[in-house]
Scaffold this motif. Structure first.
Motif, PDB file in Angstrom:
ATOM      1  N   ALA A  50       0.831  -1.199   0.000  1.00 17.10           N
ATOM      2  CA  ALA A  50       0.000   0.000   0.000  1.00 17.10           C
ATOM      3  C   ALA A  50       0.868   1.252   0.000  1.00 17.10           C
ATOM      4  CB  ALA A  50      -0.926  -0.002   1.216  1.00 17.10           C
ATOM      5  N   ALA A  51       1.990   1.198   0.704  1.00 12.02           N
ATOM      6  CA  ALA A  51       2.893   2.351   0.739  1.00 12.02           C
ATOM      7  C   ALA A  51       3.466   2.624  -0.648  1.00 12.02           C
ATOM      8  CB  ALA A  51       4.013   2.103   1.736  1.00 12.02           C
ATOM      9  N   ARG A  52       3.807   1.564  -1.379  1.00 13.46           N
ATOM     10  CA  ARG A  52       4.326   1.762  -2.731  1.00 13.46           C
ATOM     11  C   ARG A  52       3.295   2.455  -3.616  1.00 13.46           C
ATOM     12  NH1 ARG A  52       5.395  -4.114  -2.818  1.00 13.46           N
ATOM     13  NH2 ARG A  52       6.999  -4.375  -1.219  1.00 13.46           N
ATOM     14  N   GLN A  53       2.050   2.041  -3.487  1.00 11.41           N
ATOM     15  CA  GLN A  53       0.987   2.652  -4.285  1.00 11.41           C
ATOM     16  C   GLN A  53       0.793   4.124  -3.929  1.00 11.41           C
ATOM     17  OE1 GLN A  53      -2.472   0.164  -3.670  1.00 11.41           O
ATOM     18  NE2 GLN A  53      -1.454  -1.662  -4.510  1.00 11.41           N
ATOM     19  N   GLN A  54       0.808   4.427  -2.621  1.00 13.46           N
ATOM     20  CA  GLN A  54       0.677   5.824  -2.198  1.00 13.46           C
ATOM     21  C   GLN A  54       1.865   6.660  -2.670  1.00 13.46           C
ATOM     22  OE1 GLN A  54      -0.590   6.301   2.108  1.00 13.46           O
ATOM     23  NE2 GLN A  54      -0.450   4.069   2.008  1.00 13.46           N
ATOM     24  N   ALA A  55       3.071   6.091  -2.566  1.00 17.31           N
ATOM     25  CA  ALA A  55       4.266   6.823  -2.982  1.00 17.31           C
ATOM     26  C   ALA A  55       4.273   7.061  -4.486  1.00 17.31           C
ATOM     27  CB  ALA A  55       5.513   6.057  -2.555  1.00 17.31           C
ATOM     28  N   LYS A  56       3.779   6.097  -5.247  1.00 18.52           N
ATOM     29  CA  LYS A  56       3.699   6.280  -6.702  1.00 18.52           C
ATOM     30  C   LYS A  56       2.707   7.387  -7.041  1.00 18.52           C
ATOM     31  CE  LYS A  56       2.944   3.846 -11.076  1.00 18.52           C
ATOM     32  NZ  LYS A  56       2.105   4.954 -11.618  1.00 18.52           N
ATOM     33  N   ALA A  57       1.559   7.393  -6.345  1.00 25.84           N
ATOM     34  CA  ALA A  57       0.568   8.446  -6.595  1.00 25.84           C
ATOM     35  C   ALA A  57       1.138   9.814  -6.240  1.00 25.84           C
ATOM     36  CB  ALA A  57      -0.708   8.168  -5.791  1.00 25.84           C
ATOM     37  N   SER A  58       1.900   9.873  -5.147  1.00 26.43           N
ATOM     38  CA  SER A  58       2.525  11.135  -4.768  1.00 26.43           C
ATOM     39  C   SER A  58       3.561  11.558  -5.806  1.00 26.43           C
ATOM     40  CB  SER A  58       3.184  11.011  -3.393  1.00 26.43           C
ATOM     41  OG  SER A  58       3.851  12.207  -3.042  1.00 26.43           O
ATOM     42  N   THR A  59       4.338  10.610  -6.301  1.00 31.60           N
ATOM     43  CA  THR A  59       5.322  10.917  -7.344  1.00 31.60           C
ATOM     44  C   THR A  59       4.644  11.547  -8.547  1.00 31.60           C
ATOM     45  OG1 THR A  59       6.807   9.145  -6.633  1.00 31.60           O
ATOM     46  CG2 THR A  59       7.023   9.912  -8.909  1.00 31.60           C
ATOM     47  N   ASP A  60       3.510  11.000  -8.946  1.00 30.07           N
ATOM     48  CA  ASP A  60       2.758  11.553 -10.084  1.00 30.07           C
ATOM     49  C   ASP A  60       2.312  12.984  -9.776  1.00 30.07           C
ATOM     50  OD1 ASP A  60       3.083   9.148 -11.380  1.00 30.07           O
ATOM     51  OD2 ASP A  60       1.081   8.390 -10.879  1.00 30.07           O
TER      52      ASP A  60
END
Length: 463
Positions: A50-60
């Protein structure tokens, strides 16, 4: 310096410059956590996917220039007692049914609104009622400076995670010292704001939430997010327009009370007293007027609080079945059982002692602008102990410097002021007037600048 040691300011600069993305940072942090976690057991409900998904969304969002808030992409944990939607709230005990929370508590909601990467909850003892990493539900949490030693509590996992460098931000709760005590024992910065500054749900007398970080500025960044009001806390303060990162202060002429005697409880270790005395000298050297002050706490006040809390806790658990009660940590159950014999009038007399604490603290602040003291009276104690006395008949002997300021609702911090001969951190408590949270943060930042802060943090064990 490792990427995992970056502060919030440094991370925001790197994210904005596109020299590091939130996802790249998270992946480095994930490896760091994997190296540390088997040794200190700081986390509950850890969810790296879940953290990876949140971090990817933040990167975008950073790539598009559409960040949600000041903490967008910043990894953060929440103490297990702080509800997050869809996850159970065990309250640190095997006696609880694991029912998923219906909604985020205020601190969780604010972090999520600002795009923080919520990757785990942190451990706490049963019902948050110990200054220890000992729990009937969670694995035993340990102090990263020496894993044979206690991280303190009840924000045990939060303090261990902060000291071990599990990202820059961890949120604890504090009803008698549960942010400041573990911060003191782990060398981190713990901030208990004025009550109502960070809304909490459920609310209880003396209960508040606060950031636990490695630096004062990281806590200040978090306050901008966490201090937004929430209707669920009836004591929630109105919106503020503070610049939380404006941390400059001139201490010349400030009257600072130096409290080296808590009035009751455990005696102050010589090494603790010496470190706090040296801290007081730094304030003097900067031009402050340091005045020795008397304790604000008495034995009658502490015993009254004990009676009130036992009564309150017994009321919470007396309806549980014998089977469920038997799952509570024996130390806590032995303490709570004393509440069964306290009358209603006795409980009220105990509660009235919290009012006496408030009056005593208020009286002192007619004479001083701030107070400094030890955070903890002792250097350390074993990881397996439930408290520094390890005696349920004497459960609160170690909170005498911290608990009065919960009852008076004043802001207070713990900041590292040195190390013992055994290499364990020593905490300095800084207390300010009610609602003047900025004064405490500014005095803390000044002290951090004089000392340079903690320069070398514990390293993960080699496996």
């Amino acid at each position: 310096m490792s990427e995992t040691d970056l502060t919030i300011r440094e991370l925001r600069q790197r994210f904005a410059a596109r020299s590091l993305s939130p996802l790249e940072y998270w992946l480095a942090l994930e490896r760091h956590i994997e190296a540390w976690e088997p040794a200190i057991c700081a986390l509950y409900a850890y969810d790296p996917e879940a953290a990876r998904q949140q971090a990817k969304a933040s990167t975008d969002r950073w790539m598009r220039g559409a960040t949600l808030g000041v903490l967008d992409g910043i990894p953060a944990t929440l103490k297990e007692l702080i509800a997050t939607k869809g996850q159970p709230v065990p309250l640190g005990t095997r006696a609880m049914d694991l029912v998923p929370a219906a909604e985020d508590a205020p601190a969780a909601a604010r972090l999520r609104e600002d795009g923080a990467v919520l990757f785990a909850k942190t451990t706490c003892p049963d019902y948050g009622m110990l200054s220890s990493g000992l729990s009937s539900f969670h694995r035993l949490s340990r102090n990263p400076w020496d894993t044979s030693q206690n991280p303190g509590g009840s924000s045990a996992g939060a303090s261990a995670a902060a000291a071990a460098g599990y990202g820059p931000l961890h949120i604890g709760t504090d009803i008698g010292g549960s942010v400041r005590l573990p911060a003191g024992w782990t060398g981190t910065f713990g901030f208990k704001p004025s009550h109502g500054r960070i809304p909490v749900d459920p609310f209880y007398v003396g209960r508040c939430a606060g950031p636990m970080t490695r630096t004062v500025e990281d806590a200040a960044y978090a306050m901008a997010t966490l201090s937004r009001p929430d209707w669920r806390d009836g004591t929630s303060l109105p919106p503020n327009d503070f610049d939380w990162t404006d941390l400059d202060i001139d201490v010349r002429g400030l009257r600072i009370g130096l409290m080296l005697d808590a009035g009751c409880g455990l005696a102050v270790d010589d090494e603790v007293g010496a470190a706090v005395g040296a801290a007081a000298q730094r304030f003097k050297d900067a031009g402050a007027i340091v005045i020795p002050v008397q304790p604000v706490l008495t034995r009658e006040m502490l015993d009254g609080l004990d009676a009130f809390w036992r009564s309150r806790f017994w009321a919470d658990i007396e309806s549980l079945s014998p089977e469920r009660r038997s799952k509570i940590l024996p130390y806590i159950y032995a303490w709570a059982e004393g509440g069964a014999s306290i009358s209603g009038a006795g409980a009220i007399r105990g509660f009235n002692q919290t009012i006496e604490m408030r009056k005593s603290c208020g009286s002192l602040f007619t004479e001083v602008d701030a107070v400094i003291s030890p955070t903890n009276p002792i250097v350390s104690y074993p990881a397996e102990w439930a408290s520094p006395t390890n005696d349920p008949a004497r459960p609160f002997e170690h909170i005498c410097f911290t608990v009065p300021w919960n009852m008076s609702e004043q802001p207070a911090s713990s900041i590292n002021c040195g190390f013992s001969r055994s290499g364990m951190p020593v905490g300095l408590q800084i207390v300010g007037p009610r609602f003047d949270d900025m004064r405490v943060l500014r005095l803390s930042k000044a002290f951090e600048s004089w000392t340079g802060g903690v320069r070398s943090w514990p390293k993960p064990p080699v496996r």
